[in-house]
Scaffold this motif. Structure first.
Motif, PDB file in Angstrom:
ATOM      1  N   GLY A  90      57.114  57.378  41.388  1.00  0.00           N
ATOM      2  CA  GLY A  90      58.073  56.294  41.294  1.00  0.00           C
ATOM      3  C   GLY A  90      58.784  56.262  39.954  1.00  0.00           C
ATOM      4  N   LYS A  91      59.437  55.153  39.673  1.00  0.00           N
ATOM      5  CA  LYS A  91      60.191  55.005  38.429  1.00  0.00           C
ATOM      6  C   LYS A  91      59.268  54.773  37.234  1.00  0.00           C
ATOM      7  N   THR A  92      58.063  54.260  37.498  1.00  0.00           N
ATOM      8  CA  THR A  92      57.084  54.029  36.444  1.00  0.00           C
ATOM      9  C   THR A  92      55.779  54.710  36.829  1.00  0.00           C
ATOM     10  N   ARG A  93      54.900  54.869  35.842  1.00  0.00           N
ATOM     11  CA  ARG A  93      53.605  55.474  36.131  1.00  0.00           C
ATOM     12  C   ARG A  93      52.820  54.593  37.098  1.00  0.00           C
ATOM     13  N   GLN A  94      52.919  53.271  36.897  1.00  0.00           N
ATOM     14  CA  GLN A  94      52.183  52.375  37.786  1.00  0.00           C
ATOM     15  C   GLN A  94      52.645  52.511  39.229  1.00  0.00           C
ATOM     16  N   GLU A  95      53.948  52.618  39.414  1.00  0.00           N
ATOM     17  CA  GLU A  95      54.472  52.783  40.766  1.00  0.00           C
ATOM     18  C   GLU A  95      53.988  54.089  41.375  1.00  0.00           C
ATOM     19  N   SER A  96      53.928  55.139  40.565  1.00  0.00           N
ATOM     20  CA  SER A  96      53.459  56.440  41.053  1.00  0.00           C
ATOM     21  C   SER A  96      52.002  56.366  41.486  1.00  0.00           C
ATOM     22  N   VAL A  97      51.160  55.747  40.646  1.00  0.00           N
ATOM     23  CA  VAL A  97      49.736  55.643  40.963  1.00  0.00           C
ATOM     24  C   VAL A  97      49.530  54.767  42.196  1.00  0.00           C
ATOM     25  N   ARG A  98      50.242  53.649  42.257  1.00  0.00           N
ATOM     26  CA  ARG A  98      50.098  52.769  43.420  1.00  0.00           C
ATOM     27  C   ARG A  98      50.478  53.493  44.709  1.00  0.00           C
ATOM     28  N   THR A  99      51.573  54.239  44.673  1.00  0.00           N
ATOM     29  CA  THR A  99      51.993  54.989  45.855  1.00  0.00           C
ATOM     30  C   THR A  99      50.934  56.005  46.259  1.00  0.00           C
ATOM     31  N   ALA A 100      50.350  56.684  45.272  1.00  0.00           N
ATOM     32  CA  ALA A 100      49.298  57.666  45.558  1.00  0.00           C
ATOM     33  C   ALA A 100      48.077  56.995  46.181  1.00  0.00           C
ATOM     34  N   LEU A 101      47.685  55.853  45.635  1.00  0.00           N
ATOM     35  CA  LEU A 101      46.526  55.134  46.176  1.00  0.00           C
ATOM     36  C   LEU A 101      46.778  54.681  47.608  1.00  0.00           C
ATOM     37  N   GLU A 102      47.983  54.205  47.873  1.00  0.00           N
ATOM     38  CA  GLU A 102      48.311  53.757  49.229  1.00  0.00           C
ATOM     39  C   GLU A 102      48.328  54.922  50.210  1.00  0.00           C
ATOM     40  N   ARG A 103      48.807  56.077  49.754  1.00  0.00           N
ATOM     41  CA  ARG A 103      48.782  57.257  50.632  1.00  0.00           C
ATOM     42  C   ARG A 103      47.350  57.680  50.926  1.00  0.00           C
ATOM     43  N   LEU A 104      46.497  57.641  49.936  1.00  0.00           N
ATOM     44  CA  LEU A 104      45.091  57.989  50.148  1.00  0.00           C
ATOM     45  C   LEU A 104      44.436  56.989  51.100  1.00  0.00           C
ATOM     46  N   ASP A 105      44.774  55.722  50.942  1.00  0.00           N
ATOM     47  CA  ASP A 105      44.205  54.694  51.808  1.00  0.00           C
ATOM     48  C   ASP A 105      44.620  54.909  53.263  1.00  0.00           C
TER      49      ASP A 105
END
Length: 265
Positions: A90-105
């Motif tokens: 994403g545009k920020t590191r937090q957005e990137s990590v959140r997206t990754a966590l949601e994909r894993l979920d």
């Protein structure tokens, strides 16, 4: 505990390497360059494959860099016993990590913990990753850290030191940072608008606890061009091969388009 918990690894490599590229004249991801025969990204990711219990891996990358990321991971993507995802960040590191966590979920695996690792830390050892994971299973969250030994001061905008800082409670935090999967996912989703927060801050703000294990001075992050001895030579060769690859891919796409046009006629 008597077994390794099921865990996933999120490798963050969606940044633009701006500080690294500042004096290079090119736009090259530092994670794609090599140290002693392997890419920085490969080295940041590979130690997790030596730990029992690895259930999935998710690597974030800049949008449009999926192919380059796939190549930089070398033969790690050949491991077909677990899901291996490469996704745009994403545009920020937090957005990137959140997206990754949601994909894993969304994979519906019984993931208990997740290790979040900087893709630019190529000196991680399996022992440090295991120590951090083991501590997180007891405390809920854990990260490698090193106590600050230098004197710490506050510097004013005028360039003069104006305050001494007590260093006794200060630490330098590294990655991987390991958390209970459901808890860190909840923390990220609750703070979706607060892109400035890092993972530990989000975790603590959500009411969870995080401790530390002894980090290593060797577990440093690649930040500047000088952090890779032959970076300038590598960059020139990398840019050349990247352009050749793009031209070849464009030619293949054009050939397919022509074939489709011929079939339609």
């Amino acid at each position: 505990m008597n077994r390794f918990p099921l865990f996933a690894a999120v490798i963050t490599a969606a940044g633009r390497s701006e500080r690294f590229n500042k004096n290079s004249g090119h736009q090259v991801k530092k994670e794609y360059l090599k140290i002693d025969g392997h890419t920085v990204l490969y080295r940041a990711c590979e130690p997790f494959f030596e730990i029992p219990g690895l259930a999935a891996v998710c690597v974030t990358c800049p949008d449009g860099c999926e192919d380059e990321t796939f190549v930089a991971l070398e033969d790690l993507t050949d491991v077909n016993t677990i899901p291996f995802l490469i996704i745009p960040g994403g545009k920020t590191r937090q957005e990137s990590v959140r997206t990754a966590l949601e994909r894993l979920d969304s994979l519906s695996l019984d993931i208990e913990y997740v290790a979040i690792q900087d893709g630019a830390r190529p000196y991680l050892t399996p022992d440090l990753a295991i120590s951090t994971l083991a501590t997180a299973t007891v405390c809920g969250g854990a990260a490698p850290a090193i106590r600050i030994t230098d004197s710490v001061k506050k510097l004013g905008k005028d360039g003069f030191i104006y305050e001494n800082v007590d260093r006794s409670e200060l630490i330098r935090v590294q990655t991987p940072q390991v958390f209970r999967f459901k808890d860190i996912l909840k923390a990220h989703e609750e703070a979706a608008e607060d892109g400035a927060f890092d993972d530990i801050e989000l975790y603590i703000n959500a009411g969870f606890r995080c401790t530390v294990v002894q980090g290593s001075e060797e577990n440093r992050k690649i930040t500047y061009l000088s952090d890779i001895p032959d970076a300038e030579a590598q960059i020139g060769e990398y840019v050349k091969k990247r352009e050749e690859g793009r031209k070849s891919a464009a030619a293949v796409r054009r050939m397919r388009e022509l074939m489709m046009e011929t079939e339609e006629e």
